[in-house]
Motif scaffolding. Structure first.
Motif, mmCIF file in Angstrom:
data_model
loop_
_atom_site.group_PDB
_atom_site.id
_atom_site.type_symbol
_atom_site.label_atom_id
_atom_site.label_comp_id
_atom_site.label_asym_id
_atom_site.label_seq_id
_atom_site.Cartn_x
_atom_site.Cartn_y
_atom_site.Cartn_z
ATOM 1 N N SER A 429 12.300 102.351 -8.181
ATOM 2 C CA SER A 429 12.788 102.560 -6.822
ATOM 3 C C SER A 429 12.940 101.198 -6.142
ATOM 4 C CB SER A 429 11.800 103.433 -6.033
ATOM 5 O OG SER A 429 12.021 103.328 -4.640
ATOM 6 N N TRP A 430 14.091 100.983 -5.504
ATOM 7 C CA TRP A 430 14.356 99.740 -4.780
ATOM 8 C C TRP A 430 14.693 100.051 -3.328
ATOM 9 C CZ3 TRP A 430 14.170 94.543 -5.904
ATOM 10 C CH2 TRP A 430 14.010 94.178 -7.240
ATOM 11 N N GLU A 431 14.061 99.318 -2.409
ATOM 12 C CA GLU A 431 14.463 99.317 -1.003
ATOM 13 C C GLU A 431 15.089 97.966 -0.704
ATOM 14 O OE1 GLU A 431 11.732 101.730 1.899
ATOM 15 O OE2 GLU A 431 10.455 100.695 0.464
ATOM 16 N N LEU A 432 16.322 97.964 -0.223
ATOM 17 C CA LEU A 432 17.046 96.731 0.076
ATOM 18 C C LEU A 432 17.246 96.606 1.580
ATOM 19 C CD1 LEU A 432 19.840 96.782 -2.668
ATOM 20 C CD2 LEU A 432 17.527 95.868 -2.821
ATOM 21 N N ILE A 433 16.908 95.447 2.132
ATOM 22 C CA ILE A 433 17.051 95.213 3.565
ATOM 23 C C ILE A 433 17.694 93.855 3.764
ATOM 24 C CG2 ILE A 433 15.854 95.004 5.772
ATOM 25 C CD1 ILE A 433 13.588 96.628 4.564
ATOM 26 N N MET A 434 18.772 93.849 4.536
ATOM 27 C CA MET A 434 19.470 92.614 4.841
ATOM 28 C C MET A 434 19.238 92.287 6.306
ATOM 29 S SD MET A 434 21.362 90.084 3.942
ATOM 30 C CE MET A 434 22.521 88.891 4.554
ATOM 31 N N GLY A 435 18.238 91.427 6.580
ATOM 32 C CA GLY A 435 17.955 91.054 7.958
ATOM 33 C C GLY A 435 17.695 92.264 8.824
ATOM 34 N N LYS A 436 18.404 92.370 9.946
ATOM 35 C CA LYS A 436 18.249 93.500 10.866
ATOM 36 C C LYS A 436 19.350 94.537 10.691
ATOM 37 C CE LYS A 436 15.896 90.829 14.462
ATOM 38 N NZ LYS A 436 15.904 90.434 15.895
ATOM 39 N N HIS A 437 20.122 94.411 9.608
ATOM 40 C CA HIS A 437 21.220 95.343 9.395
ATOM 41 C C HIS A 437 20.727 96.591 8.671
ATOM 42 C CE1 HIS A 437 23.787 92.184 10.844
ATOM 43 N NE2 HIS A 437 23.403 91.370 9.880
ATOM 44 N N MET A 438 21.658 97.376 8.218
ATOM 45 C CA MET A 438 21.320 98.609 7.515
ATOM 46 C C MET A 438 20.613 98.298 6.203
ATOM 47 S SD MET A 438 22.232 101.242 9.303
ATOM 48 C CE MET A 438 22.279 102.524 8.066
ATOM 49 N N GLY A 439 19.693 99.194 5.859
ATOM 50 C CA GLY A 439 19.034 99.103 4.584
ATOM 51 C C GLY A 439 19.412 100.281 3.708
ATOM 52 N N SER A 440 19.051 100.206 2.452
ATOM 53 C CA SER A 440 19.354 101.305 1.534
ATOM 54 C C SER A 440 18.219 101.465 0.542
ATOM 55 C CB SER A 440 20.677 101.059 0.802
ATOM 56 O OG SER A 440 20.646 99.813 0.113
ATOM 57 N N TRP A 441 17.981 102.710 0.161
ATOM 58 C CA TRP A 441 16.918 103.055 -0.778
ATOM 59 C C TRP A 441 17.566 103.594 -2.035
ATOM 60 C CZ3 TRP A 441 13.949 108.234 -0.787
ATOM 61 C CH2 TRP A 441 12.934 108.202 -1.768
ATOM 62 N N HIS A 442 17.225 103.005 -3.177
ATOM 63 C CA HIS A 442 17.843 103.356 -4.446
ATOM 64 C C HIS A 442 16.773 103.818 -5.427
ATOM 65 C CE1 HIS A 442 21.575 101.145 -3.242
ATOM 66 N NE2 HIS A 442 20.673 100.456 -2.541
ATOM 67 N N VAL A 443 16.940 105.022 -5.941
ATOM 68 C CA VAL A 443 16.067 105.583 -6.955
ATOM 69 C C VAL A 443 16.914 105.841 -8.189
ATOM 70 C CG1 VAL A 443 14.503 107.466 -7.571
ATOM 71 C CG2 VAL A 443 14.578 106.626 -5.217
ATOM 72 N N GLY A 444 16.422 105.405 -9.348
ATOM 73 C CA GLY A 444 17.192 105.538 -10.576
ATOM 74 C C GLY A 444 17.695 106.948 -10.816
#
Length: 468
Positions: A429-444
């Motif tokens: 599982s990956w949580e990606l966050i770019m500064g204060k912008h939108m983030g996304s959660w990725h599960v295989g």
């Protein structure tokens, strides 16, 4: 009518183990039989929040409770135990919290060492969690001569201003603090360490933490070149190390901790959070060494580097400097190191100034047109505070990646990062966050889940902080 004392001793202890200390105290006052029976559970777990109470505890342990011979009723069920065994006060866990603003003038290193030693001699297997709030500069260095046995956990909430007022306390790689914690003699049984040098400004969220921590490479502390003279042999026994908000965790200190010949074989958890003396550009070598070793040793790694601050405050200038650094030393690229060595780690939490899709394994070029259409993850993301634990409980490896400034070398866009994260293995599982912008959660094997980065940045900046 049967009494609790008519039960076998094992059942009696199980039942009263659910009682609070105040309830156990009331139970001990019912009869002399209950008084003797409650001694063991009453002293199993003890929490002391003042030095005066700690002194009273030591005096109590030295005295045998004066009670007449146990009654035939109690002897009937617990016939194998002698009077001395029933009167034994054996502490298993002792939590000792001392505040420098209250007890700082009353405590010396010798006094604390004597008191803790008295508890350790009386209770052979006691495990002590010592918490020190404040600077303590007057006596902490005395522990180099005395030491504290049976202290397995140490929490230091240090007041940086107080430490700097004391001229004898030198914040260098050879300062008493690092030697005390990791040399292996002052704390001979130490296994867990938590250090935070921001007392009075404890951060409750990742966003608050980041807002106060910024890395300046022209800092005098960051350019320190002295090397520790004492090897940190205590690292061989360390299981957990958490260092947060310490501007005195310099590259030299970190190199000695995690880049020396002394390998912390027992270390399972390492967190370094918002230490501004670690600069992602100027100290890339030290950071690469840390990642190389930690990713192969620990199960839980959190490395949060601070936002970079340049004189021009221009992100393009920072990106150009970072690119130039990687071109000179491509083997120190953090994204490549994580991709090559981070496959087995269970919990990985990174906050880096620049990231790229190299941090993910290469995408598979073979597509299965007959595969079922993916759906969203079956596990709920909220509450986010418990997400790492819930994911690992069902067999997932947890990953979080926070990017402060931009993509390494401007190789691609942020949506390319999300596409790379979508093709990960099914047990990751990956949580990606770019500064204060939108983030996304990725599960295989599942569709990505979008969320606002503000929700993620409201999480506690470190787990240990919430336990203090």
């Amino acid at each position: 009518m049967l009494s609790l004392l008519d039960l076998p001793r094992e059942l009696y202890l199980i039942i009263i183990s659910h009682l609070q200390p105040t309830d156990l105290t009331h139970l001990a006052g019912v009869t002399q039989d209950h008084y003797l029976a409650a001694q063991e559970p009453l002293y199993t777990d003890v929490k002391i929040t003042a030095y005066s109470r700690f002194v009273k505890l030591v005096d109590t342990l030295r005295k045998v409770p004066v009670v007449s011979t146990i009654s035939p009723q109690q002897r009937l069920r617990w016939f194998k135990l002698s009077d001395a065994q029933l009167r034994e006060r054996d502490i298993k866990h002792l939590s000792l919290v001392l505040d420098g603003s209250v007890d700082g003038q009353r405590i010396t290193g010798a006094a604390l060492s004597n008191c803790i030693g008295a508890v350790a001699r009386k209770c052979d297997n006691v495990k002590i969690h010592l918490t020190l709030n404040g600077g303590w500069p007057r006596w902490m260095s005395q522990l180099e001569k005395f030491g504290l046995s049976n202290v397995t956990e140490l929490t230091l909430i240090l007041d940086e201003a107080e430490l700097e007022l004391d001229g004898s306390w030198r914040w260098t790689a050879t300062s008493p603090l690092w030697d005390l914690l990791f040399c292996g003699s002052s704390f001979a049984d130490l296994k867990k360490v938590y250090v935070n040098t921001r007392k009075g400004n404890q951060q409750t969220s990742l966003q608050d933490s980041v807002g106060r921590a910024q890395s300046h490479y022209d800092s005098p502390v960051a350019k320190a070149t002295s090397k520790p003279a004492v090897p940190f042999y205590g690292l061989r026994r360390m299981e957990e190390v958490v260092i947060a908000h310490s501007q005195h965790l310099t590259p030299n200190v970190m190199g000695t901790l995690f880049g020396s010949d002394i390998i912390p074989q027992c270390l399972t958890k390492l967190e370094i959070v918002d230490c501004p003396s670690l600069h992602a550009l100027g100290h890339l070598t030290a950071i690469a060494i840390l990642l190389h070793r930690a990713l192969q040793l620990v199960k839980h790694l959190k490395l949060h580097l601070c936002r970079l601050v340049s004189r021009s405050s221009d992100s393009e200038v920072l990106s150009h400097q970072y690119t130039h650094k990687l071109d000179e030393h491509p083997e120190e690229h953090p994204c490549n190191i994580v991709r090559e060595l981070g496959k087995r780690i269970q919990h990985l939490d990174l906050a880096l100034p620049f990231v790229c899709s190299n941090i993910f394994p290469p995408r598979s070029k073979i597509s299965n047109v007959f595969a079922d259409k993916p759906d969203y993850p079956t596990i709920a993301r909220n509450p986010v505070d418990t997400l790492p634990g819930r994911l690992q409980a069902v067999g997932y490896k947890y990953r979080r990646l926070i990017c402060w400034h931009g993509i390494c070398r401007d190789a691609h866009k942020w949506h390319d990062m999300r596409e790379s994260a979508t093709s990960i293995e099914e047990d990751v599982s990956w949580e990606l966050i770019m500064g204060k912008h939108m983030g996304s959660w990725h599960v295989g094997g599942c569709l990505p889940v979008r969320f606002h980065a503000d929700d993620e940045l409201s999480r506690p900046f470190t787990e240990a902080e919430m336990e203090v």
